[in-house]
Design a protein around this motif. Structure first.
Motif, short mmCIF file in Angstrom:
data_model
loop_
_atom_site.label_atom_id
_atom_site.label_comp_id
_atom_site.label_asym_id
_atom_site.label_seq_id
_atom_site.Cartn_x
_atom_site.Cartn_y
_atom_site.Cartn_z
N ARG A 92 0.82 -1.21 0.00
CA ARG A 92 0.00 0.00 0.00
C ARG A 92 0.86 1.26 0.00
NH1 ARG A 92 -5.50 -0.18 1.52
NH2 ARG A 92 -6.31 -2.26 1.09
N THR A 134 -1.09 -5.47 2.30
CA THR A 134 -2.33 -6.15 2.65
C THR A 134 -2.50 -7.42 1.82
OG1 THR A 134 -3.58 -4.81 1.06
CG2 THR A 134 -3.52 -4.04 3.35
N ASP A 157 -5.90 -10.50 1.20
CA ASP A 157 -7.25 -10.91 1.56
C ASP A 157 -7.24 -12.14 2.46
OD1 ASP A 157 -8.36 -8.86 0.13
OD2 ASP A 157 -8.59 -10.05 -1.69
N ARG A 214 -4.38 -14.81 4.73
CA ARG A 214 -3.00 -15.10 5.14
C ARG A 214 -3.02 -16.23 6.14
NH1 ARG A 214 1.71 -14.55 2.59
NH2 ARG A 214 3.40 -14.90 4.07
N GLU A 267 -12.19 -10.27 6.37
CA GLU A 267 -10.99 -9.76 7.02
C GLU A 267 -9.87 -9.54 6.00
OE1 GLU A 267 -11.06 -11.35 11.61
OE2 GLU A 267 -10.04 -12.57 10.10
N THR A 268 -9.08 -8.52 6.26
CA THR A 268 -7.89 -8.24 5.46
C THR A 268 -6.68 -8.31 6.37
OG1 THR A 268 -9.10 -6.80 3.94
CG2 THR A 268 -6.71 -6.54 4.01
N TYR A 269 -5.68 -9.04 5.93
CA TYR A 269 -4.43 -9.12 6.69
C TYR A 269 -3.59 -7.90 6.36
CZ TYR A 269 -0.28 -11.27 8.82
OH TYR A 269 0.79 -11.56 9.62
N VAL A 270 -3.33 -7.08 7.38
CA VAL A 270 -2.52 -5.88 7.22
C VAL A 270 -1.17 -6.14 7.87
CG1 VAL A 270 -2.29 -3.42 7.70
CG2 VAL A 270 -4.54 -4.39 7.23
N ALA A 313 1.35 -7.13 12.50
CA ALA A 313 0.18 -7.43 11.69
C ALA A 313 -1.10 -7.43 12.50
CB ALA A 313 0.36 -8.79 11.00
N LEU A 320 -12.27 -3.79 5.62
CA LEU A 320 -11.32 -2.86 5.00
C LEU A 320 -11.49 -2.89 3.49
CD1 LEU A 320 -8.88 -0.94 5.49
CD2 LEU A 320 -7.40 -2.92 5.10
N ASP A 368 -10.51 -1.53 -0.53
CA ASP A 368 -9.28 -1.30 -1.29
C ASP A 368 -8.83 0.15 -1.23
OD1 ASP A 368 -9.20 -3.94 -1.97
OD2 ASP A 368 -10.12 -3.66 -3.95
N LEU A 413 -4.83 3.61 5.61
CA LEU A 413 -4.24 2.95 6.77
C LEU A 413 -3.36 3.97 7.48
CD1 LEU A 413 -2.95 -0.30 4.99
CD2 LEU A 413 -5.12 -0.03 6.21
#
Length: 347
Positions: free
Chosen positions: A235, A249, A251, A253, A262-265, A307, A313, A315, A319
């Motif tokens: 990002r 990020t 989708d 993980r 959930e989105t893995y950041v 993380a 979240l 697109d 953040l």
């Protein structure tokens, strides 16, 4: 304030191992350190000098490896919150000993392992040491401390490390219990005094930058992937106080993000010049209308990073990453002024 070794019957002699400190002091018998550069910048800088190290050996335990080594004693800095405290070596201390531990199959260094080194000198006397977790420009993250060495001769050492509390993804195995590594090696003051010494002369000393890391498995296992080859969708990348922040990020993980809502950041925080992970920091994330704690996590592809699994979240959602506390690693010369005072970053 410093954590000191417990010596059992060693008197003025002792042996310790410590992860990865390649020091910045001279090889003269008196071990006098050169003065620190004036007006050091608030970021990594070229130290006064650096020196070689002597390998005591590597040891294997299943998929795990440990490396034991030593160099000259040197000053370092401990970190508490945003404050540093300089620790000078004592006149009786004549070596800096180091240990690094990594998962050889996953190719990642193991953080927060709290190693304990027990050793026997040539006279049969024993002792133990709990070294500091440190960061140096040559060795990256490791464990080390200054010690009083025993007489010349053959040494036996055992390094025991705990599994560590850092969260792992699926492909980084958590040891069932403590890991033990054994070493046998010769030591002599002459061998120590013969180590290479490199003076950083001229105008580079004290200027922003860093010396090159050593080309060793223990060092490369601790480095994070470059931003341009980071395995998730990046990002953005920003640099502050000599630290590089890579926000990415995914989708899904492993078990850390379900892929449904959930989105893995992932936020990889590393030294800007050498990509050494800045472990033991405290970071939080503002995203999708909520605040999340970023948890230290170890992954074979991402390396050490911070993380959170964030629901809802989008697109295009921003953040905001906050460094609530800088890396609490002890620092070698060249890093003690860096990585502090980072403002919130928006990606």
């Amino acid at each position: 304030m410093r954590r000191r070794r417990f010596l059992a019957g060693l008197g003025a002699s002792g042996l310790a191992a410590s992860a990865g400190c390649l020091g910045f002091l001279e090889t003269e018998p008196a071990n006098r350190e050169p003065p620190l550069p004036e007006n050091r910048p608030d970021e990594p800088y070229y130290p006064t000098h650096y020196e070689g190290m002597e390998m005591a050996g590597t040891s294997a335990n299943g998929r795990y490896r440990a490396m034991l080594s030593y160099t000259f004693p040197h000053r370092f800095w401990t970190v508490t919150g945003e404050e540093t405290e300089r620790v000078d070596f004592e006149s009786s201390e004549d070596a800096h000993l180091m240990v690094s531990v990594w998962d050889d199959e996953a190719g990642v260094a193991l953080p927060a392992t709290s190693p304990r080194i027990e050793y026997t000198n040539p006279d049969g006397e024993t002792g133990r040491v709990n070294p500091w977790q440190m960061l140096s420009q040559r060795m990256g993250v490791h464990y080390g401390d200054n010690v009083e060495l025993g007489p010349d001769g053959d040494y036996e050492a055992t390094v025991q490390v705990s599994p560590g509390g850092t969260r792992r993804t699926d492909d980084v195995q958590v040891p069932d219990g403590p890991l033990t590594f054994s070493f046998s090696f010769p030591f002599s003051q002459g061998r120590l005094n013969d180590l290479e010494f490199t003076d950083i002369a001229g105008d580079r000393e004290g200027t922003p930058g860093a010396v090159d890391p050593m080309g060793m498995d223990a060092v490369s296992a601790g480095q994070t992937p470059a931003a341009e080859s980071f395995p998730l969708e990046v990002r953005g990348t920003q640099t502050a106080a000599g630290a590089e922040f890579v926000a990415a990020t995914a989708d899904e993980r492993g078990t850390l993000a379900t892929g449904s809502d959930e989105t893995y950041v992932a936020v990889s925080v590393r030294s800007a010049h050498s990509r050494f992970p800045l472990a033991a920091a405290t970071l939080s994330l503002d995203a999708a209308g909520d605040t999340h704690q970023l948890v230290p996590t170890l992954d074979p592809e991402l390396g050490y990073h911070y993380a959170a699994a964030v629901p809802g979240l989008g697109d295009g959602d921003a953040l905001t990453v906050r460094q609530d506390a800088a890396s609490q690693l002890a620092r070698h010369e060249g890093y003690e002024t860096a990585f502090f005072g980072v403002d919130p970053m928006e990606f």
